[in-house]
Design a protein around this motif. Structure first.
Motif, short mmCIF file in Angstrom:
data_model
loop_
_atom_site.label_atom_id
_atom_site.label_comp_id
_atom_site.label_asym_id
_atom_site.label_seq_id
_atom_site.Cartn_x
_atom_site.Cartn_y
_atom_site.Cartn_z
N ILE B 303 0.79 -1.04 0.10
CA ILE B 303 -0.11 0.06 -0.08
C ILE B 303 0.85 1.33 -0.02
N TRP B 304 1.83 1.19 0.92
CA TRP B 304 2.54 2.71 1.00
C TRP B 304 3.84 2.71 -0.08
N ILE B 305 4.48 1.95 -0.05
CA ILE B 305 5.79 1.64 -0.87
C ILE B 305 5.64 2.37 -2.03
N PRO B 306 4.48 2.03 -2.99
CA PRO B 306 4.23 2.23 -4.31
C PRO B 306 3.88 4.07 -4.27
N ARG B 307 2.93 4.46 -3.23
CA ARG B 307 2.68 5.96 -2.68
C ARG B 307 3.89 6.73 -2.75
N LEU B 308 4.98 6.33 -1.78
CA LEU B 308 6.33 6.80 -1.41
C LEU B 308 7.33 6.99 -2.57
N PHE B 309 7.31 5.79 -3.54
CA PHE B 309 8.19 5.78 -4.77
C PHE B 309 7.76 6.94 -5.71
N GLU B 310 6.45 7.33 -5.63
CA GLU B 310 5.89 8.31 -6.86
C GLU B 310 6.68 9.59 -6.23
N GLN B 311 6.98 9.81 -4.95
CA GLN B 311 7.45 11.10 -4.72
C GLN B 311 8.97 11.18 -4.76
N ILE B 312 9.77 10.22 -5.17
CA ILE B 312 11.11 10.50 -5.28
C ILE B 312 11.61 10.29 -6.91
N ALA B 313 12.54 11.09 -7.15
CA ALA B 313 13.15 11.16 -8.56
C ALA B 313 13.68 9.57 -8.96
N GLY B 314 13.11 9.43 -10.11
CA GLY B 314 13.53 7.95 -10.70
C GLY B 314 12.64 6.90 -10.04
N GLY B 315 11.68 7.11 -9.27
CA GLY B 315 10.58 6.38 -8.63
C GLY B 315 10.25 5.43 -9.25
N ARG B 316 9.86 5.47 -10.40
CA ARG B 316 9.34 4.44 -11.25
C ARG B 316 10.35 3.12 -11.33
N ILE B 317 11.57 3.34 -11.67
CA ILE B 317 12.57 2.46 -11.65
C ILE B 317 12.91 1.71 -10.39
N PHE B 318 12.89 2.71 -9.40
CA PHE B 318 13.28 2.05 -7.95
C PHE B 318 11.95 1.21 -7.33
#
Lengths: 41, 507
Positions: B303-318
Motif C-alpha cells: 500500500i505505502w511503498i508505491p505511494r512513496l516511490f511516486e514522490q522520489i526522482a526515478g521512482g518508477r525504476i526504484f
C-alpha cells in the motif's frame, strides 16, 4: 542524525555485515587453500 | 545415486536463497519499527546464535548424515520419531501452500511496476500501479479472484520448472543468478534511500539507541520470533539441501554464513525502506506508516511503498527494483520449499517428475483457499507460523534423544568442518532451544488469549485462536501417529541400504 544513532549504526552494521564478510573471507581462503593443495597433489 | 551440489559456493547460494525470503523485506522493517528500532536489533542479532544457527547446524548434520528428506531423516535418527519428521514436513508444506499466493502477489506487483516503466501513460492492461490509489488497487486485484489464483499458479509453475531440472541445472543455476542479483538490487535500493534529502530522520529512527526499550520483554520475544521465522531454521529446508551436500562438506561455517547472510539482507531491506518513508512523509505520519500492518500485513509493502516511490526522482525504476527484489526473495525461498516436498515424495521411491507433479498439484489446490480468502490465509499463517516453533523443538528433541555430544562429535566437530564449536553447541541444543520455545509459545498464546481473540481464544474455528492451533496440530499429529507404521515401511523397508538407518539411536 544524532551521534549515538551514528555509533549504533556503525556497531550493528559491523556486527551483521562484518560478521558475514569475515566468515565469508575465512571460507574463501580455506577453499583457495584446498584448491591449491588438490592441484599440487 | 543422488545429485550433489558442484561446489561449496553453490550450496551456500542455495542456502542463502532458502533463508532470504519475503520475511526479510516485507516483515523485518515493520517489526523493527514497531519494536523501537535499535533496541530490537540487539536481541534479533543475539538470537541468531542462540536459536537459528544451532538449529541450522542440526538440520545440516541430519541431512548430511541420513541423506533423506524431512520425514526420512527423523526416522533414521530414531524410528519412533518419524512422526516428528512428518510434522516438520507438513508444517513447512502448509506454509508453502499460502507462500505460493504471496509469491504470486509479488510477481503481480513486479509486473505492474515494470509495465508502468515501459508505458508511462498506463495504457497496458495489468499496469496502472503508478499514480493509483493503492488501497483501491489492492482491493480490486483481490476482488477479481482470477488474478490472485493465476499468479498463485504462475509462482508454482516457476518454482516447479526450476526444480524439475534437478539440483545442479535447476536449484544451483537459479540461485547463482537470483542471490547475487537480489543483493545487488538491495544495495542499489539502500544507496538511493540514504541519499534522499531527509533520509537521516529515518536512519535516526532506526538506529537511535533507546536503552529503556531493552527492559521490555516484548522486544526480546519479538526479536527471537523474527530470528526463528526469518532464517528458515527448524523448517527442514536446509536439511533438504544438506541431502545434496558433497561428502566432505563443512556444516558449521556454512550454517553461520546462511544465518549471517539472512540478517545482512534484512538490515539492507530496513535501511532501504525506513529512510525512504521518513524522507517523503512528515515525521509523525512516517512513524505511523512504518508500523502500519494493513490488510493481511500488506500495509507498508503493497500500500505505502508505491505511494512513496511516486514522490522520489526515478521512482518508477526504484519501485520496479523493489518489487523485483521482493519477487526474487520470494521465489528463491519457494524453490527450497517445493524441493522439501519433492524430496519427501522421492524418499518414498517416486521419481523427481512425479514428486513435482504431486507437490505442485497439492500447492495449487490447498493454496486456493488462501488465494481467495484473506481470513483463511491469516489463519494458516498463524497456525503454521507458530507450528514452526514446534518444528524447531522437534529437531532439538531428536538430537537430544540421539545424544547431543554424540551428534557433535560425529558431525559437528568432525574433520570435515573448518571450525570447531565445542560444548557451546550442546548447551544451545539441550537447554536454550527448549527454553526459547517455551518462552515464544507462551508469549504468542498469551497474546491470542489477551488481545487477538479474548472472547473465544479456545475456539477451534477462529482465525487467531489458541484453539485453532491445537485443533489443526492435533489432527495432523493423530494422522501421523495412525499412519506411522505404513510411512516407516514405505520409507525404510522398501530399500534396505538406506544410509544411516542402522546407526540411529533406536535402530
Amino acid at each position: 542524525m544524532t551521534g549515538s544513532a551514528i555509533a549504533m549504526m556503525i556497531i550493528i552494521c559491523a556486527l551483521v555485515w562484518g560478521g558475514f564478510l569475515t566468515v565469508f573471507s575465512v571460507v574463501w581462503r580455506i577453499e583457495k587453500r584446498k584448491k591449491t593443495k588438490n592441484r599440487a597433489s | 545415486m543422488k545429485e550433489t551440489f558442484t561446489s561449496r559456493w553453490s550450496l551456500l547460494l542455495a542456502a542463502l536463497g532458502m533463508a532470504i525470503g519475503t520475511g526479510n523485506i516485507w516483515r523485518f522493517p515493520r517489526v523493527v519499527a514497531q519494536n523501537g528500532g535499535a533496541p530490537f536489533l540487539i536481541p534479533w542479532f543475539l538470537f541468531l546464535f542462540l536459536w537459528s544457527i544451532p538449529l541450522l547446524i542440526v538440520e545440516c548434520g541430519m541431512g548430511k548424515k541420513t541423506r533423506m528428506g524431512a520425514v526420512g531423516s527423523f526416522g533414521c535418527m530414531n524410528p519412533k520419531r518419524t512422526w516428528m519428521g512428518g510434522f516438520v514436513g507438513f508444517c513447512t508444506l502448509a506454509i508453502t501452500f499460502y507462500y505460493c499466493v504471496v509469491t504470486g502477489w509479488c510477481f503481480r506487483f513486479c509486473l505492474a511496476s515494470f509495465l508502468d516503466i515501459i508505458s508511462p501513460g498506463g495504457g497496458i492492461p495489468g499496469g496502472g500501479l503508478w499514480g493509483a490509489e493503492t488501497t483501491v488497487y489492492w482491493t480490486a486485484f483481490n476482488a477479481t479472484k482470477w488474478q490472485p489464483v493465476l499468479f498463485h499458479l504462475l509462482a508454482i509453475l516457476a518454482s516447479s520448472w526450476i526444480i524439475y531440472h534437478g539440483v545442479v541445472r535447476g536449484i544451483e543455476r537459479a540461485n547463482r543468478l537470483l542471490i547475487p542479483t537480489l543483493f545487488a538490487l538491495l544495495v542499489i535500493a539502500v544507496i538511493r534511500a540514504v541519499t534522499l534529502p531527509g533520509a537521516a530522520a529515518g536512519l535516526n529512527f532506526l538506529f537511535e539507541p533507546r536503552w529503556r526499550e531493552l527492559l521490555n520483554y516484548r522486544v526480546w520475544l519479538e526479536g527471537l520470533s523474527q530470528s526463528a521465522w526469518s532464517t528458515g531454521a527448524g523448517w527442514g529446508l536446509l536439511l533438504t539441501y544438506a541431502v545434496y551436500m558433497r561428502k566432505n562438506e563443512d556444516i558449521i561455517a556454512n550454517s553461520f554464513l546462511a544465518g549471517l547472510g539472512n540478517n545482512s539482507a534484512s538490515l539492507l531491506a530496513a535501511m532501504a525502506i525506513i529512510p525512504t518513508v521518513f524522507a517523503v512523509l512528515p515525521l509523525e505520519t512516517a512513524r505511523t506508516v512504518v508500523t502500519d500492518t494493513g490488510p493481511v500485513s500488506t500495509g507498508l509493502t503493497f500500500i505505502w511503498i508505491p505511494r512513496l516511490f511516486e514522490q522520489i526522482a526515478g521512482g518508477r525504476i526504484f519501485l520496479c527494483i523493489f518489487f523485483l527484489a521482493l519477487s526474487i526473495a520470494a521465489l528463491s525461498s519457494l524453490i527450497s520449499m517445493t524441493e522439501l516436498g519433492t524430496r519427501i515424495v522421492m524418499d518414498f521411491g517416486l521419481s523427481r517428475r512425479k514428486g513435482i507433479v504431486i507437490v505442485g498439484l497439492a500447492c495449487f489446490c490447498l493454496g486456493l483457499p488462501s488465494a481467495l480468502s484473506p481470513t483463511f490465509f491469516q489463519n494458516q499463517d498463524w497456525v503454521w507460523g507458530i507450528g514452526l516453533l514446534l518444528s524447531g523443538l522437534f529437531f532439538a528433541v531428536t538430537v537430544i534423544g540421539y545424544g547431543v555430544e554424540r551428534f557433535r562429535v560425529e558431525l559437528v566437530d568432525s574433520t570435515d568442518n573448518d571450525i570447531r564449536l565445542g560444548k557451546a553447541f550442546d548447551i544451545a541444543v539441550k537447554f536454550l532451544i527448549p527454553i526459547e520455545f517455551v518462552a515464544m509459545l507462551t508469549w504468542w498464546f498469551t497474546q491470542a488469549i489477551l488481545s487477538f481473540d479474548p472472547e473465544r481464544w479456545w475456539h477451534p474455528f477462529r482465525t487467531f485462536s489458541v484453539g485453532t492451533c491445537i485443533f489443526q496440530w492435533g489432527v495432523l499429529v493423530v494422522l501421523l501417529i495412525v499412519l506411522h507404521g505404513p510411512i516407516r515401511r514405505l520409507l525404510f523397508e522398501r530399500d534396505v541400504t538406506v544410509p544411516g538407518s542402522a546407526t540411529g539411536e533406536g535402530a
